[in-house]
Design a protein around this motif. Structure first.
Motif, PDB file in Angstrom:
ATOM      1  N   GLU A   1       9.959  10.717 -17.534  1.00  0.00           N
ATOM      2  CA  GLU A   1       9.214  11.554 -16.590  1.00  0.00           C
ATOM      3  C   GLU A   1      10.069  12.630 -15.924  1.00  0.00           C
ATOM      4  O   GLU A   1       9.517  13.602 -15.404  1.00  0.00           O
TER       5      GLU A   1
ATOM      6  N   VAL B   1      14.919   8.226 -18.146  1.00  0.00           N
ATOM      7  CA  VAL B   1      13.580   8.151 -17.561  1.00  0.00           C
ATOM      8  C   VAL B   1      12.792   9.371 -18.046  1.00  0.00           C
ATOM      9  O   VAL B   1      13.047  10.489 -17.601  1.00  0.00           O
TER      10      VAL B   1
ATOM     11  N   THR C   1      10.654   0.360  -7.783  1.00  0.00           N
ATOM     12  CA  THR C   1       9.360   0.651  -8.407  1.00  0.00           C
ATOM     13  C   THR C   1       9.470   1.950  -9.203  1.00  0.00           C
ATOM     14  O   THR C   1      10.381   2.752  -8.964  1.00  0.00           O
ATOM     15  N   PRO C   2       8.542   2.190 -10.124  1.00  0.00           N
ATOM     16  CA  PRO C   2       8.557   3.471 -10.844  1.00  0.00           C
ATOM     17  C   PRO C   2       8.512   4.677  -9.902  1.00  0.00           C
ATOM     18  O   PRO C   2       9.202   5.667 -10.133  1.00  0.00           O
TER      19      PRO C   2
ATOM     20  N   ILE D   1      11.964   5.172  -8.386  1.00  0.00           N
ATOM     21  CA  ILE D   1      12.864   5.711  -9.409  1.00  0.00           C
ATOM     22  C   ILE D   1      12.671   7.220  -9.532  1.00  0.00           C
ATOM     23  O   ILE D   1      13.640   7.980  -9.497  1.00  0.00           O
TER      24      ILE D   1
END
Length: 163
Positions: free
Chosen positions: A148, A146, A8-9, A12
């Motif tokens: 974020e 990624v 899932t995000p 991650i």
């Protein structure tokens, strides 16, 4: 070889931040700021952690070799290698041969080159992991960069390579 459901995000982000903490620990030990971890097929259980060791013993390659000695290829295919920076050609190939079926990374190798410049301790190879895997026979899933966590990873490198 098929992949089960992916992480899932939230998983991650959590695992990439843990990898970055491992990279910070490597710096505290006088090593380059790279960190990696191997996560089980459940996307929760951390099986191995590894910081950078040396110029030829990068976090990802040492982790992949250790994984190969401790787990079966079939099991590793459903595991995920998380790493702060996209693996270099050596590390991506080691992951490939260890049969670790998924890669998640925070920062692209090309972005690392922008941060390190021509530092002789990090002569970056511009060979993206996806390019390398596209020339193999295994369908290794790649997630990254990624956004974020990119700045968190970059900040550690900015501080290290400008020393």
């Amino acid at each position: 070889m098929t992949h089960r459901s992916g992480p899932t995000p939230g998983q991650i982000l959590r695992h990439l931040r843990r990898a970055n903490a491992i990279a910070a620990r490597a710096v505290a030990m006088g090593r380059h700021p790279f960190g990696a971890l191997l996560v089980a097929p459940d996307h929760e259980t951390v099986l191995l952690e590894q910081g950078n060791v040396s110029t030829v013993n990068h976090a990802e390659s040492v982790l992949a070799r250790t994984a190969d000695m401790n787990f079966t290829p079939g099991y590793l295919w459903d595991c995920t290698l998380y790493t702060t920076v996209e693996p270099c050609a050596m590390c991506a190939a080691t992951q490939y041969w260890a049969n670790i079926g998924r890669l998640v990374y925070g920062l692209e190798e090309r972005r690392l080159l922008e941060l390190t410049g021509n530092d002789p301790e990090n002569p970056t190879l511009d060979v993206p992991a996806r390019y390398l895997y596209a020339h193999g026979q295994k369908d290794i899933q790649v997630i990254g960069p990624v956004p974020e966590v990119e700045e968190e990873v970059a900040a550690l490198h900015r501080g290290f390579w400008k020393r």
